[in-house]
Design a protein around this motif. Structure first.
Motif, short mmCIF file in Angstrom:
data_model
loop_
_atom_site.label_atom_id
_atom_site.label_comp_id
_atom_site.label_asym_id
_atom_site.label_seq_id
_atom_site.Cartn_x
_atom_site.Cartn_y
_atom_site.Cartn_z
N ASN A 155 15.30 85.44 -29.52
CA ASN A 155 14.05 86.07 -29.92
C ASN A 155 12.97 85.63 -28.95
O ASN A 155 12.54 84.48 -28.95
CB ASN A 155 13.68 85.64 -31.36
N ALA A 156 12.54 86.58 -28.11
CA ALA A 156 11.57 86.25 -27.06
C ALA A 156 10.18 85.97 -27.63
O ALA A 156 9.35 85.37 -26.95
CB ALA A 156 11.50 87.39 -26.05
N THR A 157 9.94 86.39 -28.86
CA THR A 157 8.63 86.16 -29.48
C THR A 157 8.53 84.75 -30.05
O THR A 157 7.59 84.00 -29.77
CB THR A 157 8.37 87.18 -30.60
N SER A 158 9.56 84.38 -30.84
CA SER A 158 9.56 83.05 -31.45
C SER A 158 10.19 81.99 -30.55
O SER A 158 10.13 80.80 -30.83
CB SER A 158 10.30 83.08 -32.78
N LEU A 159 10.83 82.46 -29.45
CA LEU A 159 11.54 81.58 -28.52
C LEU A 159 12.59 80.76 -29.24
O LEU A 159 12.75 79.56 -29.02
CB LEU A 159 10.54 80.66 -27.79
N GLU A 160 13.37 81.45 -30.09
CA GLU A 160 14.44 80.79 -30.85
C GLU A 160 15.70 81.64 -30.81
O GLU A 160 15.65 82.87 -30.65
CB GLU A 160 14.01 80.59 -32.31
N SER B 58 11.07 95.49 -21.08
CA SER B 58 9.68 95.77 -20.75
C SER B 58 8.84 94.52 -20.58
O SER B 58 7.62 94.56 -20.68
CB SER B 58 9.06 96.65 -21.85
N ALA B 59 9.48 93.37 -20.33
CA ALA B 59 8.73 92.12 -20.15
C ALA B 59 7.91 92.16 -18.87
O ALA B 59 8.26 92.85 -17.90
CB ALA B 59 9.69 90.95 -20.13
N ASN B 60 6.83 91.42 -18.87
CA ASN B 60 5.94 91.40 -17.71
C ASN B 60 6.21 90.23 -16.76
O ASN B 60 5.63 90.17 -15.68
CB ASN B 60 4.47 91.35 -18.16
N THR B 61 7.06 89.30 -17.18
CA THR B 61 7.37 88.15 -16.32
C THR B 61 8.87 87.96 -16.23
O THR B 61 9.63 88.36 -17.12
CB THR B 61 6.74 86.85 -16.88
N LYS B 62 9.29 87.33 -15.15
CA LYS B 62 10.72 87.11 -14.93
C LYS B 62 11.32 86.22 -16.01
O LYS B 62 12.43 86.50 -16.50
CB LYS B 62 10.92 86.46 -13.55
N ASP B 63 10.63 85.15 -16.39
CA ASP B 63 11.16 84.22 -17.38
C ASP B 63 11.48 84.90 -18.70
O ASP B 63 12.55 84.68 -19.29
CB ASP B 63 10.19 83.07 -17.62
N ILE B 64 10.58 85.75 -19.18
CA ILE B 64 10.81 86.44 -20.45
C ILE B 64 11.86 87.54 -20.28
O ILE B 64 12.74 87.73 -21.11
CB ILE B 64 9.49 87.04 -20.98
N ASN C 130 26.46 92.38 -23.97
CA ASN C 130 25.75 91.11 -24.13
C ASN C 130 25.18 90.58 -22.81
O ASN C 130 25.14 89.37 -22.59
CB ASN C 130 26.67 90.05 -24.75
N ARG C 131 24.73 91.46 -21.96
CA ARG C 131 24.12 91.05 -20.70
C ARG C 131 22.60 91.10 -20.83
O ARG C 131 22.06 91.88 -21.62
CB ARG C 131 24.59 91.96 -19.56
N THR C 132 21.93 90.25 -20.08
CA THR C 132 20.48 90.19 -20.17
C THR C 132 19.83 91.19 -19.23
O THR C 132 20.45 91.68 -18.28
CB THR C 132 19.97 88.78 -19.82
#
Length: 242
Positions: free
Chosen positions: A4-9, A45-51, A61-63
């Motif tokens: 979960n990219a929002t809660s980072l969990e 649709s993330a704005n940064t590479k890390d997210i 199951n690929r990112t």
């Protein structure tokens, strides 16, 4: 599980346990017909590479992939399930029919834009006929098991995987120019291999092989059909199989 990219969990996936397409769709998830599984609908649709690289893409199951050239987040490349669609991917992919279904289309290792950069890798070589960096045949298979899975163009010898004759012709044009070779499409990816009859090096073995004819003038064994042009009359033509 999924990130979960929002809660980072790391959380239990609410989609992957839906085993039927109808149940999957009703749960606001995406049914992947190619793999027969349910996954979460992901928009890269993330704005940064890390997210971006924490977003799990639905299929396999690929990112998601961060593309440095235009600083955007998008679906991962090389997701195709067939050879044609894999090779058509503009990112540069390679296809291996022997790999597990989800891994048959992968990013091409040897994709350097010039000869100097290409030859920095021990498994790559520059093909001057097509001006491209290509994999050295068979060198990427580092053990006997992986080598034997590619027995159509490789053989395990002296503790290394080595290419069979004709495999060095990496494209159809150079293959056709080699009198010993023919382009084979019975396996994906298509490859250059020894002509069926040319493996026979003497008249006895040649004539005991179906549809092969020994050519005394050339000392070679060829398929009957390939010799049709040298017969000047119907009688001689009819005596040759193929």
């Amino acid at each position: 599980c999924e990130w979960n990219a929002t809660s980072l969990e790391c959380e239990w996936s609410t989609c992957h346990d839906k085993c039927l397409e109808s149940v999957c769709s009703a749960a606001d998830c995406l049914w992947d017909a190619a793999y027969g599984e349910c996954g979460r609908v992901v928009e890269c649709s993330a704005n940064t590479k890390d997210i971006c690289e924490t977003l799990q893409f639905t299929a396999a199951n690929r990112t998601c992939r961060w593309y440095e050239e235009d600083a955007t987040c998008g679906p991962p490349p090389c997701m195709a399930l067939t050879e044609d669609s894999c090779l058509a991917d503009p990112y540069g992919c390679q296809f291996d029919e022997e790999a597990e279904l989800r891994s048959r289309c992968t990013e091409r290792v040897c994709n350097a834009p010039n000869q100097t950069d290409c030859e920095l890798s021990t498994i790559c070589e520059w093909d001057v006929t097509i001006a491209s960096c290509v994999n050295k045949p068979c060198y990427e298979y580092i053990n006997e098991d992986s080598c034997n899975k590619h027995s159509y163009d490789c053989v395990w010898e002296s503790a290394s995987c080595t290419p069979l004759p004709c495999v060095s012709n990496t494209n159809e044009r150079t293959c056709a120019e080699d009198a010993e070779c023919e382009w084979k499409t019975t396996h994906a990816p298509a490859h250059c291999g020894v002509k069926v009859c040319r493996v026979n090096k003497n008249q006895s073995s040649c004539e005991s092989t179906d549809n092969c004819v020994w050519d005394d003038s050339q000392g070679t064994c060829d398929e009957g059909a390939s010799q049709c042009g040298r017969f000047a009359n119907a009688c001689d033509c009819g005596k040759t199989s193929g």
